[in-house]
Write an enzyme that holds these catalytic residues in place. Sequence first.
Site, PDB file in Angstrom:
ATOM      1  N   ASP A  71       0.833  -1.198   0.000  1.00  0.00           N
ATOM      2  CA  ASP A  71       0.000   0.000   0.000  1.00  0.00           C
ATOM      3  C   ASP A  71       0.874   1.257   0.000  1.00  0.00           C
ATOM      4  O   ASP A  71       0.642   2.200  -0.771  1.00  0.00           O
ATOM      5  CB  ASP A  71      -0.912  -0.034   1.225  1.00  0.00           C
ATOM      6  CG  ASP A  71      -1.727   1.240   1.382  1.00  0.00           C
ATOM      7  OD1 ASP A  71      -2.494   1.574   0.468  1.00  0.00           O
ATOM      8  OD2 ASP A  71      -1.583   1.917   2.416  1.00  0.00           O
ATOM      9  N   GLU A 143      -2.173  -5.099  -3.829  1.00  0.00           N
ATOM     10  CA  GLU A 143      -1.185  -4.389  -3.008  1.00  0.00           C
ATOM     11  C   GLU A 143      -0.149  -5.354  -2.441  1.00  0.00           C
ATOM     12  O   GLU A 143       1.047  -5.030  -2.383  1.00  0.00           O
ATOM     13  CB  GLU A 143      -1.879  -3.648  -1.878  1.00  0.00           C
ATOM     14  CG  GLU A 143      -2.676  -2.440  -2.349  1.00  0.00           C
ATOM     15  CD  GLU A 143      -3.430  -1.745  -1.226  1.00  0.00           C
ATOM     16  OE1 GLU A 143      -3.683  -0.533  -1.350  1.00  0.00           O
ATOM     17  OE2 GLU A 143      -3.769  -2.413  -0.222  1.00  0.00           O
TER      18      GLU A 143
END
Length: 251
Positions: A71, A143
């Site tokens: 992320d 992610e």
Amino acid sequence: MLERFRSYFKGGRGESLELDNRKRVEKLERIIGLDAGDPFLYVRALQHRSILADESYSETDSYERLEFLGDAVLDLIVSEIIFERFPDEDEGFLTKLRAKLVRGEALADYAMGLGLNKLMVIGERARGQGIELSKSVLADVFESLVGAIYVDHGYMEAYRFSREVIEREADFDKLIGTLDNYKSMLLEWAQARQLAIPTYQVTDERGPGHDKTFEVKVMVDGEERGTGSGKSKKEAEQHAARHALRLLEGE
């Protein structure tokens, strides 16, 4: 620093992968265009939390830690991509566009486009519940994959992979149009003052067919009021309208 990250995520419990996971990793290697230096890392990137119901797994064996890292890495990558692509835009524009590119729905679309839903590892008790089609789960897996590439191969390969996916999957014209439709705003401004409808003219286009840049001017009530450039006519028109609004509202 990267070596420290690698030590945190290193290895699996056995010396070799099971057949199913070997096949997963081989398919994933073709998807990302890289050899897996640590195949266990990529298996972990695909493992949903539901596997933790099996007592042979520990709390850190799902993709969640890699998702946390990915992320942060992806935010930096997308920031760099749009910083380079839109050199004349301000911080507000870049912030809004980045949010569009990394929102959950967009990441889920990237994951589906890559076929990551077919490679996920779901716990036995949770199979058949459609977990692999959940947008939030797919976003997490994308992610985690970015995080795995970063740990295994470093930032530049994570950047290359992410940029290729985003350039292929994201419609920048559409995204920009949903940020602020400056053409509509300029039209409303002109109509409120009973002026002629703004018109747009291409003044220049340069570059090869696959990578053109367009220059556009906007005329408001017969006068040139703004200019803009972009990788498409629509993008250049939006920039020209935005330029015109800034000038007109400053008068």
